[in-house]
Write an enzyme that holds these catalytic residues in place. Structure first.
Site, PDB file in Angstrom:
ATOM      1  N   GLU A  10       0.821  -1.200   0.000  1.00  0.00           N
ATOM      2  CA  GLU A  10       0.000   0.000   0.000  1.00  0.00           C
ATOM      3  C   GLU A  10       0.860   1.257   0.000  1.00  0.00           C
ATOM      4  O   GLU A  10       0.375   2.346  -0.295  1.00  0.00           O
ATOM      5  CB  GLU A  10      -0.984  -0.008   1.184  1.00  0.00           C
ATOM      6  CG  GLU A  10      -0.368  -0.071   2.563  1.00  0.00           C
ATOM      7  CD  GLU A  10      -0.069   1.319   3.142  1.00  0.00           C
ATOM      8  OE1 GLU A  10      -0.755   2.276   2.787  1.00  0.00           O
ATOM      9  OE2 GLU A  10       0.853   1.414   3.952  1.00  0.00           O
ATOM     10  N   HIS A 314      -3.902  -3.423   2.728  1.00  0.00           N
ATOM     11  CA  HIS A 314      -3.211  -3.123   3.990  1.00  0.00           C
ATOM     12  C   HIS A 314      -2.765  -4.415   4.680  1.00  0.00           C
ATOM     13  O   HIS A 314      -1.671  -4.494   5.228  1.00  0.00           O
ATOM     14  CB  HIS A 314      -4.123  -2.328   4.923  1.00  0.00           C
ATOM     15  CG  HIS A 314      -4.195  -0.873   4.598  1.00  0.00           C
ATOM     16  ND1 HIS A 314      -5.055  -0.369   3.662  1.00  0.00           N
ATOM     17  CD2 HIS A 314      -3.504   0.183   5.087  1.00  0.00           C
ATOM     18  CE1 HIS A 314      -4.900   0.947   3.580  1.00  0.00           C
ATOM     19  NE2 HIS A 314      -3.962   1.301   4.433  1.00  0.00           N
TER      20      HIS A 314
END
Length: 341
Positions: A10, A314
């Site tokens: 990310e 994430h």
């Protein structure tokens, strides 16, 4: 010295927070390069600086490159020690993101860690404080994590000024196994707003709309359990509102939330949180999509296996980071399962 590419996954602040937390625990010196390299505003921002400083204070780390817009830092930890910490973010920067970075290594301190932190409790792009203290902490306590997180004052964007106290005791967590959520026992929540919005009944309207959606959908799912949403008003430094909901199940807790903002109807805030929680409940997983990425450092340390409603970018990034410190966390993408050991 271990080198981590901060542009991978990310590519944001989570890489930094997880990397310095794991460095503190393992005692491994770490160099993080290409910090937020693919973002429109690359390099360290104030929020990231505060998180790294907090973990550095906890473990008496030597840090190089700790400047706004820095693209490289070196973090060399020492011993994690107990004691008192006072952190003032100075804005509405997220309290919960800094606590996330501190909570993992703090349980390895030689004594209790007492943290007083000022900033934003309910702000965009971070878990609300109520999620951290009721969902995250509640799940971790089932494995032996020992902490209390207390809200003293809410802090909304832009001025912040929220205050939170966290007390984290030394603990050795046991293996984490969450394969099934079990039956839903009840649904709880907190709907909150600035006192200046009391005449508009903002907290009540958020709660009422959320409750209506929850009750109707739970009945359709064959669940006829308590739905109790507390309403509260606080005299914060900035106007704001929000709602956090969580379902208590036999084996876990599942959460969802929504924030108010200027021009956004209170009913929509309640609707968003309630519909998100129903979506999580319908997945039958014991972990919601947000808890899935938060639990990964603990899973790396304690071993075990958990099932999530969804594996996010994430979560994949957190797995990437912890494994660079010698852990062996894996993801079964077909089953939305994360495992270690």
């Amino acid at each position: 010295m271990l080198t981590i590419d901060g542009s991978k996954g990310e590519g944001g602040g989570q890489i930094l927070r997880t990397a310095v937390a794991m460095a503190a625990i393992t005692g491994v010196d770490v160099r993080i390069e290409n910090i937020r390299a693919n973002r429109p505003d690359p390099g360290l921002k104030a929020q990231h600086l505060n998180g790294i400083k907090a973990v550095a204070e906890l473990c008496d780390a030597e840090v190089k490159g700790l400047n706004i817009k820095s693209h490289v830092i070196e973090f060399c930890p020492d011993e994690i020690k107990g004691g008192e910490m006072n952190i003032d973010i100075g804005t509405a920067g997220s309290i919960t993101l800094i606590l996330q970075a501190l909570m993992v290594p703090a349980m390895f301190a030689d004594d209790t860690v007492k943290i007083k932190i000022r900033g934003g409790t309910d702000v965009k792009w971070s878990p609300p404080l109520d999620y951290l203290r009721f969902v995250t902490s509640g799940i971790l306590k089932k494995s032996g994590y020992d902490a209390e997180i207390n809200l003293l004052r809410r802090g909304y964007y832009p001025k912040g000024g929220g205050e939170v106290e966290a007390v984290i005791h030394p603990a050795e967590i046991k293996k984490i196994n969450l394969a099934g959520r079990g039956e839903i026992k009840r649904v709880l929540g907190i709907s909150h707003s600035h006192t200046g919005l009391r005449n508009a009944n903002v907290a009540q309207r958020q709660a009422m709309h959320a409750r209506k959606i929850l009750v109707n959908n739970l009945l359709n799912l064959g669940v006829n359990e308590e739905v109790n949403i507390r309403e509260e008003y606080q005299d914060a430094f900035s106007y704001g509102s929000g709602i956090t909901l969580w379902a208590e199940t036999e084996n876990s807790l599942i959460g969802a939330s929504s924030l108010g903002e200027k021009g956004k109807m209170a009913e929509l805030v309640g609707k968003e949180a309630a519909e998100d929680l129903i979506r999580e409940i319908k997945s039958d997983a014991p972990l919601d999509m947000h808890m899935a990425d938060q639990i990964i450092p603990y899973l790396a340390l304690a071993k075990g296996k958990v099932k999530a409603s969804r594996i996010t970018r994430h979560a994949r990034t957190n797995v990437l980071v912890v494994n660079q410190f010698g852990f062996d966390v894996g993801i079964d993408e077909d089953e939305n399962v994360i495992y270690s050991g």
